[in-house]
Design a protein around this motif. Structure first.
Motif, PDB file in Angstrom:
ATOM      1  N   ALA A 129       0.844  -1.137   0.034  1.00  0.00           N
ATOM      2  CA  ALA A 129       0.183   0.076  -0.008  1.00  0.00           C
ATOM      3  C   ALA A 129       0.768   1.315  -0.037  1.00  0.00           C
ATOM      4  CB  ALA A 129      -1.087  -0.046   1.254  1.00  0.00           C
ATOM      5  N   ARG A 189      -9.404  -0.110  -2.615  1.00  0.00           N
ATOM      6  CA  ARG A 189     -10.240  -0.913  -1.674  1.00  0.00           C
ATOM      7  C   ARG A 189     -11.243  -1.434  -2.225  1.00  0.00           C
ATOM      8  NH1 ARG A 189     -13.979   1.149   1.926  1.00  0.00           N
ATOM      9  NH2 ARG A 189     -12.846   3.268   1.517  1.00  0.00           N
ATOM     10  N   ASN A 237      -7.799   5.953  -2.308  1.00  0.00           N
ATOM     11  CA  ASN A 237      -8.074   4.644  -1.277  1.00  0.00           C
ATOM     12  C   ASN A 237      -9.276   4.061  -1.624  1.00  0.00           C
ATOM     13  OD1 ASN A 237      -9.407   6.839  -0.433  1.00  0.00           O
ATOM     14  ND2 ASN A 237      -9.395   6.415   1.595  1.00  0.00           N
ATOM     15  N   SER A 276       1.612   4.392  -3.172  1.00  0.00           N
ATOM     16  CA  SER A 276       1.066   5.592  -2.584  1.00  0.00           C
ATOM     17  C   SER A 276       1.334   6.843  -3.449  1.00  0.00           C
ATOM     18  CB  SER A 276       1.385   5.886  -1.227  1.00  0.00           C
ATOM     19  OG  SER A 276       1.207   7.360  -0.492  1.00  0.00           O
TER      20      SER A 276
END
Length: 289
Positions: free
Chosen positions: A89, A181, A177, A93
């Motif tokens: 993750a 997700r 995000n 980024s």
């Protein structure tokens, strides 16, 4: 008819390939037969060297070593997956302050041989009185090395999702995000599973390095059993038994990986999602035994 890499063999080439295959099989069988003969000549199949396995105490020793192996592998697998998820993750980024350190850490621990990591935790703990047991030295070494590889698997799984998926998600106003997700991860999980299971097979085998730092796992128990004079130093019979155990465990995980890969490919054909990705190539860790 041609493939991407080579011409499809014709009738003569097929006959030649069959002959070469037969020669190779015969040669391999000859080598195996010679090895078995040499072991028999040197008394490795004598009943004295195999007698210890009939005793309950010996069986309990092997079972205890196997449980210690599974305990270290199980905990290291959980920690490695968490490590890989967090650093994967961070690597994708948009914030450089997260991406750069995460990349450096992943590349660092992928490049360090696993045995050196175990030495670092075990002997470093002894020198600085940190109180780490051999169990934790093995678990931490496995976590850092395999977690770094898993981080690359996770990143590759997310990158394998078609670009149009994320573009469509951004067009609906989702933040990054939320895109990862809600859109990318559900599709990438099926592609990552076979490679993750394959890396867990590597992790399980790597627990055998723990015997060098006196962790009481399966190989360490076998080493002690093989050094018993009353049974004629049965090193080879003991290692045969341990090898069968390792082969059985790794075969079960490998079958699981193949099943997941086949299921993922069928789903990819139906839904158009990403196909399963293979495990990364080994970087040539020369410390593995």
């Amino acid at each position: 008819m041609t493939s991407v890499l080579y011409d499809v063999p014709g009738p003569r080439a097929k006959v030649r390939n069959r002959i070469l295959n037969v020669i190779v099989v015969v040669a391999v069988l000859g080598v195996v037969a010679w090895l078995i003969h040499r072991l028999a000549v040197n008394g490795q199949f004598d009943s004295r060297r195999w007698a210890q396995f009939q005793y309950t105490a010996i069986q309990n020793e092997l079972l205890k070593g196997l449980l210690n192996t599974l305990r270290a592998a199980g905990l290291a697998a959980v920690l490695a997956v968490l490590f890989g998820a967090v650093f994967a993750a961070a690597r994708i980024s948009d914030h450089r302050i997260l991406r750069v350190p995460a990349t450096a850490i992943v590349e660092l621990f992928r490049a360090i041989p696993l045995l050196i990591l175990m030495f670092f935790f075990y002997y470093g703990s002894l020198q600085f009185h940190l109180g780490l047991s051999p169990f934790w030295a093995v678990v931490l070494g496995l976590t850092l090395y395999n977690g770094s590889v898993l981080a690359e698997i996770f990143r590759a799984g997310i990158a394998a999702v078609p670009k149009g998926q994320r573009e469509a998600a951004y067009a609906t106003g989702l933040r990054k995000n939320q895109v990862v997700r809600l859109i990318l991860l559900p599709q990438a999980i099926s592609a990552m599973l076979p490679a993750i299971v394959s890396q867990l097979v590597v992790l399980l085998k790597d627990t055998a390095l723990g015997f060098i730092i006196t962790y009481n796992e399966l190989l360490y128990v076998a080493k002690q059993m093989g050094g018993r004079l009353e049974f004629g130093f049965p090193y080879i019979p003991t290692y045969f038994v341990v090898a069968v155990v390792y082969i059985g465990l790794c075969s079960l995980l490998s079958l699981l990986a193949k099943w997941l890969e086949g299921r993922g490919r069928r789903r990819a054909r139906i839904t158009g999602g990403p196909a399963p990705i293979a495990a990364p190539l080994d970087t040539g860790d020369t410390t593995k035994l």
